[in-house]
Design a protein around this motif. Structure first.
Motif, PDB file in Angstrom:
ATOM      1  N   VAL A   1      29.993  35.456  36.629  1.00 48.23           N
ATOM      2  CA  VAL A   1      29.275  34.827  37.734  1.00 48.23           C
ATOM      3  C   VAL A   1      29.964  35.299  39.016  1.00 48.23           C
ATOM      4  O   VAL A   1      31.198  35.389  39.060  1.00 48.23           O
ATOM      5  N   TYR A   2      29.186  35.628  40.033  1.00 48.24           N
ATOM      6  CA  TYR A   2      29.802  36.209  41.236  1.00 48.24           C
ATOM      7  C   TYR A   2      29.055  35.784  42.497  1.00 48.24           C
ATOM      8  O   TYR A   2      27.938  35.231  42.444  1.00 48.24           O
ATOM      9  N   SER A   3      29.671  36.077  43.642  1.00 52.75           N
ATOM     10  CA  SER A   3      29.069  35.776  44.937  1.00 52.75           C
ATOM     11  C   SER A   3      28.357  37.010  45.487  1.00 52.75           C
ATOM     12  O   SER A   3      29.013  38.005  45.823  1.00 52.75           O
ATOM     13  N   PRO A   4      27.022  36.985  45.588  1.00 47.86           N
ATOM     14  CA  PRO A   4      26.298  38.130  46.169  1.00 47.86           C
ATOM     15  C   PRO A   4      26.660  38.357  47.632  1.00 47.86           C
ATOM     16  O   PRO A   4      26.457  39.462  48.155  1.00 47.86           O
ATOM     17  N   GLU A   5      27.182  37.320  48.303  1.00 45.35           N
ATOM     18  CA  GLU A   5      27.544  37.449  49.709  1.00 45.35           C
ATOM     19  C   GLU A   5      28.844  38.227  49.899  1.00 45.35           C
ATOM     20  O   GLU A   5      29.044  38.892  50.913  1.00 45.35           O
ATOM     21  N   ARG A   6      29.754  38.108  48.910  1.00 42.10           N
ATOM     22  CA  ARG A   6      31.082  38.712  49.070  1.00 42.10           C
ATOM     23  C   ARG A   6      31.339  39.910  48.140  1.00 42.10           C
ATOM     24  O   ARG A   6      32.340  40.602  48.292  1.00 42.10           O
ATOM     25  N   VAL A   7      30.448  40.091  47.178  1.00 44.41           N
ATOM     26  CA  VAL A   7      30.611  41.208  46.234  1.00 44.41           C
ATOM     27  C   VAL A   7      29.303  42.004  46.177  1.00 44.41           C
ATOM     28  O   VAL A   7      28.264  41.478  45.775  1.00 44.41           O
ATOM     29  N   LYS A   8      29.357  43.260  46.568  1.00 40.35           N
ATOM     30  CA  LYS A   8      28.176  44.119  46.480  1.00 40.35           C
ATOM     31  C   LYS A   8      27.910  44.467  45.013  1.00 40.35           C
ATOM     32  O   LYS A   8      28.835  44.600  44.221  1.00 40.35           O
ATOM     33  N   ALA A   9      26.647  44.623  44.691  1.00 40.24           N
ATOM     34  CA  ALA A   9      26.264  44.922  43.305  1.00 40.24           C
ATOM     35  C   ALA A   9      26.970  46.170  42.794  1.00 40.24           C
ATOM     36  O   ALA A   9      27.412  46.221  41.629  1.00 40.24           O
ATOM     37  N   GLU A  10      27.109  47.192  43.651  1.00 40.71           N
ATOM     38  CA  GLU A  10      27.748  48.444  43.214  1.00 40.71           C
ATOM     39  C   GLU A  10      29.262  48.302  43.000  1.00 40.71           C
ATOM     40  O   GLU A  10      29.898  49.160  42.382  1.00 40.71           O
ATOM     41  N   ASP A  11      29.809  47.200  43.511  1.00 46.93           N
ATOM     42  CA  ASP A  11      31.251  46.977  43.362  1.00 46.93           C
ATOM     43  C   ASP A  11      31.595  46.106  42.147  1.00 46.93           C
ATOM     44  O   ASP A  11      32.776  45.869  41.866  1.00 46.93           O
ATOM     45  N   LEU A  12      30.592  45.641  41.442  1.00 49.14           N
ATOM     46  CA  LEU A  12      30.844  44.826  40.249  1.00 49.14           C
ATOM     47  C   LEU A  12      31.356  45.700  39.104  1.00 49.14           C
ATOM     48  O   LEU A  12      30.974  46.867  38.982  1.00 49.14           O
ATOM     49  N   PRO A  13      32.242  45.169  38.270  1.00 49.11           N
ATOM     50  CA  PRO A  13      32.773  45.970  37.161  1.00 49.11           C
ATOM     51  C   PRO A  13      31.685  46.301  36.138  1.00 49.11           C
ATOM     52  O   PRO A  13      30.870  45.457  35.792  1.00 49.11           O
ATOM     53  N   LYS A  14      31.695  47.551  35.681  1.00 45.80           N
ATOM     54  CA  LYS A  14      30.702  47.971  34.690  1.00 45.80           C
ATOM     55  C   LYS A  14      31.123  47.558  33.281  1.00 45.80           C
ATOM     56  O   LYS A  14      30.285  47.413  32.394  1.00 45.80           O
ATOM     57  N   ARG A  15      32.433  47.392  33.085  1.00 44.86           N
ATOM     58  CA  ARG A  15      32.972  46.980  31.793  1.00 44.86           C
ATOM     59  C   ARG A  15      33.888  45.774  31.992  1.00 44.86           C
ATOM     60  O   ARG A  15      34.498  45.633  33.056  1.00 44.86           O
ATOM     61  N   LEU A  16      33.986  44.931  30.988  1.00 47.09           N
ATOM     62  CA  LEU A  16      34.871  43.774  31.077  1.00 47.09           C
ATOM     63  C   LEU A  16      36.305  44.203  31.352  1.00 47.09           C
ATOM     64  O   LEU A  16      37.002  43.594  32.163  1.00 47.09           O
ATOM     65  N   GLU A  17      36.749  45.255  30.713  1.00 48.09           N
ATOM     66  CA  GLU A  17      38.140  45.684  30.884  1.00 48.09           C
ATOM     67  C   GLU A  17      38.443  46.112  32.314  1.00 48.09           C
ATOM     68  O   GLU A  17      39.605  46.111  32.741  1.00 48.09           O
ATOM     69  N   ASP A  18      37.409  46.446  33.094  1.00 46.18           N
ATOM     70  CA  ASP A  18      37.625  46.855  34.483  1.00 46.18           C
ATOM     71  C   ASP A  18      38.078  45.699  35.377  1.00 46.18           C
ATOM     72  O   ASP A  18      38.558  45.934  36.492  1.00 46.18           O
ATOM     73  N   LEU A  19      37.934  44.475  34.899  1.00 46.64           N
ATOM     74  CA  LEU A  19      38.363  43.314  35.693  1.00 46.64           C
ATOM     75  C   LEU A  19      39.859  43.335  35.983  1.00 46.64           C
ATOM     76  O   LEU A  19      40.338  42.651  36.889  1.00 46.64           O
TER      77      LEU A  19
END
Length: 350
Positions: free
Chosen positions: A150-168
């Motif tokens: 779950v994330y904040s669309p205001e503070r995290v751009k879609a392209e900046d979201l991790p593509k894999r869980l391990e990327d967290l």
């Protein structure tokens, strides 16, 4: 009445019943005895369910079936499915359970392997895909819950979201994440990771996550609210909490994110049911399972609980999206919570 009405366990609240002497003449007692007999005859048959799913979620649906079937439900709720499963094993053939409703279906595989569950008929099993039923036909899934970010669309751009869980565990997410290591869903996901990644990689990743200084929460829903309030940018949760909270607060500033197709972050946790061998109401139990898999039952889970259906042709809630591909983990893999707890403790994040 069947055996369970004659057995008393120390963990039940028991009533001491006795016959009182009376000086009333016999002819005055007979009508009262007849009344009592009539009351007993008029009583509905009792159907007992052990449920790892919460009363708030499933009781309305179960009571609807009971009213139509003409039975009285005896419901034993315990969100700790493992404890409930252990109880069934301990009770064995003395158990009063007619249906076992597991929050995590993997425990049903374990119960089946231990000889506690009946084999279900193909007419029930064939209503769901192979991935939603027990490998030895002891259980069938009723609905699914997806692990997401779950994330904040205001503070995290879609392209900046991790593509894999391990990327967290990457540096850009440090200090921005929330999690609930004491929650059963996270622990089950860690169990799935050990199955998918192996213990060594899972432990290394968890250590890296600890170094990210994640905010700790007791469970899933506070993370969703924390994202909205700006306390964290992302949280590791089950998908439906966002939808339940947003239904009460449409202005909620949060969204769900699934990882790339097949990623270990996209773990689907199935709830399911099985019939204990101790039950002598098998026909009624099969009718209840059929009801849970019916259009009405499945739509209850999808539209009211925002969960994923297990029967083909049932629509998702409009706000719920299906990921490109879920992780290829067995439901039984979610059971190894003891190993997950041990790992979390060793890392100091239990």
């Amino acid at each position: 009445m069947r055996r369970k009405s004659m057995t008393r366990y120390s963990f039940f609240i028991c009533l001491a019943a006795g016959l009182a002497c009376t000086s009333q003449p016999q002819e005055e007692m007979a009508p009262k005895a007849a009344e009592k007999a009539a009351e007993v005859t008029a009583k509905k048959p009792v159907f007992t369910i052990y449920s790892g799913r919460s009363a708030t979620l499933v009781e309305p649906l179960l009571q609807e079936w009971a009213a139509a079937e003409g039975v009285e439900l005896k419901l034993r709720f315990n969100k700790n499915t493992e404890a409930l499963a252990n109880r069934l094993v301990t009770e064995g053939q003395r158990s009063e359970a007619d249906l076992f409703f597991a929050q995590t279906a993997g425990y049903l595989t374990t119960l089946g392997d231990r000889g506690q569950l009946r084999t279900l008929p193909d007419g029930i099993l064939n209503q769901v895909p192979e991935t939603a039923r027990g490998p030895k036909k002891h259980w069938v899934a009723t609905s699914g819950r997806l692990r997401v970010l779950v994330y904040s669309p205001e503070r995290v751009k879609a392209e900046d979201l991790p593509k894999r869980l391990e990327d967290l565990s990457q540096p850009q997410y440090k200090g921005r994440i929330g999690w609930a290591p004491g929650n059963a869903s996270l622990q089950a996901h860690v169990s799935a990771l050990q199955s998918l990644w192996g213990a060594e990689k899972t432990k290394t990743w968890l250590a890296a996550m600890k170094a990210q200084n994640p905010a700790r929460y007791p469970k899933n829903s506070p993370q969703v609210k924390a994202v909205d309030l700006g306390e964290i940018d992302m949280g590791w949760v089950n998908h439906y909490y966002l939808h339940k909270i947003k239904a009460k607060n449409p202005a909620l500033k949060a969204a769900n994110h699934s990882f790339q197709a097949g990623d270990a972050g996209n773990v689907m946790m199935l709830a399911g049911v099985g019939i204990p061998k101790s039950s002598d109401q098998v026909e009624k139990a099969e009718k209840l399972i059929a009801f849970l898999l019916s259009q009405k039952g499945q739509e209850y889970f999808t539209q009211k609980a925002y969960e994923y259906p297990v029967v083909k042709g049932v629509s998702l809630h409009p706000d719920v999206k299906m990921p490109e591909g879920i992780a290829d983990n067995s439901q039984a893999a979610l059971n190894d919570v003891a190993a997950s707890l041990k790992m979390l403790r060793e890392l100091g994040i239990d």
